[in-house]
Design a protein around this motif. Structure first.
Motif, PDB file in Angstrom:
ATOM      1  N   PHE A  26       0.828  -1.207   0.000  1.00  0.00           N
ATOM      2  CA  PHE A  26       0.000   0.000   0.000  1.00  0.00           C
ATOM      3  C   PHE A  26       0.863   1.257   0.000  1.00  0.00           C
ATOM      4  N   SER A  27       1.820   1.329   0.893  1.00  0.00           N
ATOM      5  CA  SER A  27       2.627   2.544   0.990  1.00  0.00           C
ATOM      6  C   SER A  27       3.487   2.750  -0.248  1.00  0.00           C
ATOM      7  N   GLY A  28       3.979   1.670  -0.828  1.00  0.00           N
ATOM      8  CA  GLY A  28       4.810   1.770  -2.016  1.00  0.00           C
ATOM      9  C   GLY A  28       4.067   2.310  -3.221  1.00  0.00           C
ATOM     10  N   ARG A  29       2.755   2.179  -3.217  1.00  0.00           N
ATOM     11  CA  ARG A  29       1.946   2.672  -4.329  1.00  0.00           C
ATOM     12  C   ARG A  29       1.169   3.929  -3.954  1.00  0.00           C
ATOM     13  N   GLY A  30       1.425   4.446  -2.766  1.00  0.00           N
ATOM     14  CA  GLY A  30       0.790   5.692  -2.342  1.00  0.00           C
ATOM     15  C   GLY A  30      -0.663   5.552  -1.932  1.00  0.00           C
ATOM     16  N   PHE A  31      -1.083   4.342  -1.537  1.00  0.00           N
ATOM     17  CA  PHE A  31      -2.452   4.120  -1.080  1.00  0.00           C
ATOM     18  C   PHE A  31      -2.488   4.188   0.437  1.00  0.00           C
ATOM     19  N   ASN A  32      -3.561   4.719   0.957  1.00  0.00           N
ATOM     20  CA  ASN A  32      -3.708   4.817   2.396  1.00  0.00           C
ATOM     21  C   ASN A  32      -4.563   3.668   2.929  1.00  0.00           C
ATOM     22  N   MET A  51      -9.251  -4.875   6.342  1.00  0.00           N
ATOM     23  CA  MET A  51      -8.673  -3.596   5.957  1.00  0.00           C
ATOM     24  C   MET A  51      -9.713  -2.739   5.249  1.00  0.00           C
ATOM     25  N   VAL A  52      -9.697  -1.455   5.562  1.00  0.00           N
ATOM     26  CA  VAL A  52     -10.538  -0.494   4.862  1.00  0.00           C
ATOM     27  C   VAL A  52      -9.619   0.496   4.168  1.00  0.00           C
ATOM     28  N   THR A  53      -9.899   0.747   2.899  1.00  0.00           N
ATOM     29  CA  THR A  53      -9.121   1.722   2.132  1.00  0.00           C
ATOM     30  C   THR A  53     -10.064   2.508   1.239  1.00  0.00           C
TER      31      THR A  53
END
Length: 163
Positions: A26-32, A51-53
């Protein structure tokens, strides 16, 4: 572009580093990650990550495909458009000034919560329910003076015939 909230239930091998790899994806692709909860399942060597995104609809498909490729990921289930039971737990510490105690107790009763700690000037309230319940009780307790909140991430299971 419009973003939507997605609820993912991910079964993984219960091994060190699995959560780190998923969070890294997630962090590597800029997703929270808006909410994250991890616990053992009925199977001793399997954990469930809930998980919620929030993202654009085409992005969630990329996320699910990338999750499936990770070693130690058993299944990825998107519960967003399915029938499911979802809960989260929160502890809310609120000012309990004498003139507000009766109001706080009424709110706790209406929302079927529990007071789990009492201090000279505060109550700590345990709230279990869905996001709407949490938002509603927080909005009613805000005028009393919320001191702090600790909340778990969402947990969810698909309902039977949850399509």
């Amino acid at each position: 572009m419009k973003t939507n909230s997605y609820l993912l239930s991910i079964l993984v091998d219960d091994e060190p580093g699995v959560l780190s790899r998923i969070a890294g994806l997630f962090s590597g692709r800029g997703f929270n990650i808006d909410s994250l909860s991890v616990a053992n399942t009925a199977e001793p060597e399997v954990s469930r990550i809930t998980m919620v995104t929030n993202c654009e609809p085409h992005i969630i498909e990329q996320i699910k495909k990338q999750l499936h490729k990770l070693i130690n990921v058993i299944t990825v289930t998107d519960l967003t458009d399915k029938k499911y039971v979802q809960r989260q737990l929160a502890l809310i510490k609120v000012n309990a000034q004498p003139e507000k105690k009766a109001d706080i107790l009424r709110i706790v009763d209406i929302f079927r919560c529990k007071i789990v700690d009492v201090g000279l000037s505060h109550y700590t309230i345990e709230v279990s329910g869905d996001n709407e319940k949490h938002d509603a009780i927080i909005s009613l307790l805000n005028p009393m003076g919320i001191i702090e909140i600790a909340s778990t991430g969402s947990i969810a299971l698909a309902r039977e015939n949850g399509k």
